[in-house]
Design a protein around this motif. Structure first.
Motif, PDB file in Angstrom:
ATOM      1  N   THR A  19       0.659  -1.123  -0.030  1.00 55.79           N
ATOM      2  CA  THR A  19       0.223   0.056   0.087  1.00 55.79           C
ATOM      3  C   THR A  19       0.891   1.322  -0.046  1.00 55.79           C
ATOM      4  O   THR A  19       0.543   2.075  -0.696  1.00 55.79           O
ATOM      5  CB  THR A  19      -1.000  -0.014   1.116  1.00 55.79           C
ATOM      6  N   ALA A  20       1.614   1.648   0.797  1.00 53.06           N
ATOM      7  CA  ALA A  20       2.290   3.122   1.344  1.00 53.06           C
ATOM      8  C   ALA A  20       2.934   3.148  -0.143  1.00 53.06           C
ATOM      9  O   ALA A  20       3.068   4.416   0.046  1.00 53.06           O
ATOM     10  CB  ALA A  20       3.821   2.135   2.224  1.00 53.06           C
ATOM     11  N   PRO A  21       3.724   2.425  -1.077  1.00 53.37           N
ATOM     12  CA  PRO A  21       4.601   3.038  -2.472  1.00 53.37           C
ATOM     13  C   PRO A  21       3.777   3.981  -3.078  1.00 53.37           C
ATOM     14  O   PRO A  21       3.361   4.840  -3.847  1.00 53.37           O
ATOM     15  CB  PRO A  21       5.007   1.536  -2.910  1.00 53.37           C
ATOM     16  N   GLN A  22       2.227   2.747  -3.016  1.00 53.56           N
ATOM     17  CA  GLN A  22       1.023   3.508  -3.954  1.00 53.56           C
ATOM     18  C   GLN A  22       0.012   4.547  -3.225  1.00 53.56           C
ATOM     19  O   GLN A  22      -0.389   5.428  -3.981  1.00 53.56           O
ATOM     20  CB  GLN A  22       0.002   2.692  -4.211  1.00 53.56           C
ATOM     21  N   ILE A  23       0.658   5.222  -2.398  1.00 57.31           N
ATOM     22  CA  ILE A  23      -0.685   6.649  -1.195  1.00 57.31           C
ATOM     23  C   ILE A  23       0.126   7.470  -1.927  1.00 57.31           C
ATOM     24  O   ILE A  23      -0.856   7.633  -2.620  1.00 57.31           O
ATOM     25  CB  ILE A  23      -0.363   6.490  -0.147  1.00 57.31           C
ATOM     26  N   GLU A  24       0.894   7.767  -2.555  1.00 57.76           N
ATOM     27  CA  GLU A  24       1.184   9.246  -3.111  1.00 57.76           C
ATOM     28  C   GLU A  24       1.770   9.286  -3.941  1.00 57.76           C
ATOM     29  O   GLU A  24       1.367  10.406  -4.919  1.00 57.76           O
ATOM     30  CB  GLU A  24       2.886   9.755  -2.275  1.00 57.76           C
ATOM     31  N   THR A  25       1.532   8.034  -5.061  1.00 57.89           N
ATOM     32  CA  THR A  25       1.239   7.776  -6.290  1.00 57.89           C
ATOM     33  C   THR A  25      -0.217   7.657  -7.628  1.00 57.89           C
ATOM     34  O   THR A  25      -0.902   8.446  -7.482  1.00 57.89           O
ATOM     35  CB  THR A  25       2.025   6.699  -6.938  1.00 57.89           C
ATOM     36  N   TRP A  26      -0.151   6.530  -7.397  1.00 61.65           N
ATOM     37  CA  TRP A  26      -1.896   6.135  -8.224  1.00 61.65           C
ATOM     38  C   TRP A  26      -3.037   6.429  -6.735  1.00 61.65           C
ATOM     39  O   TRP A  26      -3.840   7.856  -7.559  1.00 61.65           O
ATOM     40  CB  TRP A  26      -1.997   4.379  -8.191  1.00 61.65           C
ATOM     41  N   TYR A  27      -2.708   6.047  -5.592  1.00 55.41           N
ATOM     42  CA  TYR A  27      -3.886   6.218  -4.694  1.00 55.41           C
ATOM     43  C   TYR A  27      -4.242   7.902  -4.957  1.00 55.41           C
ATOM     44  O   TYR A  27      -5.376   8.594  -5.133  1.00 55.41           O
ATOM     45  CB  TYR A  27      -3.594   5.589  -3.724  1.00 55.41           C
ATOM     46  N   ALA A  28      -2.992   8.632  -5.024  1.00 56.99           N
ATOM     47  CA  ALA A  28      -3.687  10.458  -4.946  1.00 56.99           C
ATOM     48  C   ALA A  28      -4.053  10.543  -6.125  1.00 56.99           C
ATOM     49  O   ALA A  28      -4.767  12.098  -6.215  1.00 56.99           O
ATOM     50  CB  ALA A  28      -2.384  10.950  -4.744  1.00 56.99           C
ATOM     51  N   THR A  29      -4.178   9.681  -7.800  1.00 56.72           N
ATOM     52  CA  THR A  29      -4.641  10.269  -9.054  1.00 56.72           C
ATOM     53  C   THR A  29      -6.177  10.277  -8.943  1.00 56.72           C
ATOM     54  O   THR A  29      -6.371  10.789  -9.594  1.00 56.72           O
ATOM     55  CB  THR A  29      -3.500   9.995  -9.477  1.00 56.72           C
ATOM     56  N   LEU A  30      -6.394   9.412  -7.374  1.00 54.36           N
ATOM     57  CA  LEU A  30      -8.201   8.309  -8.228  1.00 54.36           C
ATOM     58  C   LEU A  30      -9.056   9.992  -7.345  1.00 54.36           C
ATOM     59  O   LEU A  30      -8.206  10.714  -6.512  1.00 54.36           O
ATOM     60  CB  LEU A  30      -7.966   7.690  -7.028  1.00 54.36           C
ATOM     61  N   ASP A  31     -10.860  10.256  -7.402  1.00 55.41           N
ATOM     62  CA  ASP A  31     -11.329  10.702  -7.188  1.00 55.41           C
ATOM     63  C   ASP A  31     -11.327   9.959  -6.321  1.00 55.41           C
ATOM     64  O   ASP A  31     -12.205   8.802  -6.245  1.00 55.41           O
ATOM     65  CB  ASP A  31     -12.583  11.122  -8.754  1.00 55.41           C
ATOM     66  N   LYS A  32     -11.951  10.537  -5.173  1.00 57.38           N
ATOM     67  CA  LYS A  32     -12.056  10.115  -4.022  1.00 57.38           C
ATOM     68  C   LYS A  32     -13.876  10.544  -3.226  1.00 57.38           C
ATOM     69  O   LYS A  32     -13.658  11.771  -3.525  1.00 57.38           O
ATOM     70  CB  LYS A  32     -11.322  10.084  -2.426  1.00 57.38           C
ATOM     71  N   PRO A  33     -14.791   9.561  -2.641  1.00 57.40           N
ATOM     72  CA  PRO A  33     -15.955  10.339  -1.488  1.00 57.40           C
ATOM     73  C   PRO A  33     -15.342  11.595  -0.757  1.00 57.40           C
ATOM     74  O   PRO A  33     -14.554  11.119  -0.405  1.00 57.40           O
ATOM     75  CB  PRO A  33     -16.356   9.023  -1.665  1.00 57.40           C
ATOM     76  N   GLY A  34     -16.282  12.410  -0.214  1.00 54.85           N
ATOM     77  CA  GLY A  34     -16.266  13.185   0.509  1.00 54.85           C
ATOM     78  C   GLY A  34     -15.831  12.804   1.827  1.00 54.85           C
ATOM     79  O   GLY A  34     -15.293  13.244   2.228  1.00 54.85           O
ATOM     80  N   PHE A  35     -16.406  11.027   2.393  1.00 58.00           N
ATOM     81  CA  PHE A  35     -16.093  11.120   3.746  1.00 58.00           C
ATOM     82  C   PHE A  35     -14.623   9.997   3.025  1.00 58.00           C
ATOM     83  O   PHE A  35     -13.965   8.847   4.440  1.00 58.00           O
ATOM     84  CB  PHE A  35     -17.466   9.959   4.286  1.00 58.00           C
ATOM     85  N   THR A  36     -13.676  10.076   2.713  1.00 59.70           N
ATOM     86  CA  THR A  36     -12.581   9.657   2.862  1.00 59.70           C
ATOM     87  C   THR A  36     -11.534  10.057   3.890  1.00 59.70           C
ATOM     88  O   THR A  36     -11.850  11.568   3.910  1.00 59.70           O
ATOM     89  CB  THR A  36     -11.499   9.621   1.387  1.00 59.70           C
ATOM     90  N   PRO A  37     -10.981   9.116   4.504  1.00 56.18           N
ATOM     91  CA  PRO A  37     -10.246  10.124   6.069  1.00 56.18           C
ATOM     92  C   PRO A  37      -9.150  10.236   4.733  1.00 56.18           C
ATOM     93  O   PRO A  37      -8.367  10.070   3.913  1.00 56.18           O
ATOM     94  CB  PRO A  37     -10.821   9.097   6.806  1.00 56.18           C
ATOM     95  N   PRO A  38      -8.427  10.731   5.898  1.00 51.88           N
ATOM     96  CA  PRO A  38      -7.351  11.460   5.577  1.00 51.88           C
ATOM     97  C   PRO A  38      -6.645  10.122   5.704  1.00 51.88           C
ATOM     98  O   PRO A  38      -6.164   9.180   5.966  1.00 51.88           O
ATOM     99  CB  PRO A  38      -6.334  12.059   6.354  1.00 51.88           C
TER     100      PRO A  38
END
Length: 169
Positions: A38-57
């Protein structure tokens, strides 16, 4: 571990703190393995996704999962301590193992393969097996079942989040 005179598996009576620490530690360490994917994807792929307003930090996930894995470890320990010679205990621990494997499969599916739909394919059966595990645990020790309720709640939330991310992307 030894056996009793009638061939049943005897549980350690002398070091309960050591055995609980071992079970909890194993759950936390195995659970943290998903963080390696998970860690390497947080700042790369995951950061580019559209996420709902209820997404926690993003920083919330690590502490929450650590606590949930620790609670799972305590719950499994309580069930294990009740006696492996009982069929319901073996069933409960079998379900626990299946849900844990499904849990570990989610990070590679969602993050590793960068696929919210594969995440859903994993998390929906995971949720079902968690419910079955809670029911089986409740038949052995209500405390163990109660310890899994926050995990079930979080996976319910994570399922909704996974679905929303899939629909938004």
């Amino acid at each position: 571990m030894s056996t009793t005179r009638d061939g049943r598996l005897a549980l350690p009576e002398r070091r309960p703190l050591l055995t609980i620490a071992g079970v909890v530690g194993a759950c936390v360490v195995l659970g943290a393995a998903g963080g390696l994917i998970t860690a390497p994807q947080i700042e790369t792929w995951y950061a580019t996704l559209d996420k709902p307003g209820f997404t926690p930090p993003s920083w919330v996930f690590g502490p929450v999962w650590t606590l949930l894995y620790a609670l799972q470890g305590v719950a499994a320990w309580l069930i294990w301590r009740s006696g492996l010679d009982r069929r319901i205990v073996r069933l409960a621990l079998g379900l626990f193992t299946v849900q844990f494997v499904c849990n570990l499969a989610w990070s590679p599916a969602f993050f590793g393969l960068e696929s919210p739909i594969l995440g859903l394919v994993v998390i929906v059966p995971l949720w079902i097996v968690i419910v079955a595990t809670v029911v089986a645990f409740s038949r052995v020790d209500w405390r163990a079942a109660a310890l899994l309720v926050p995990y079930l709640a979080w996976v319910s939330f994570a399922t909704a989040l996974n679905y929303a991310i899939w629909t938004l992307n």
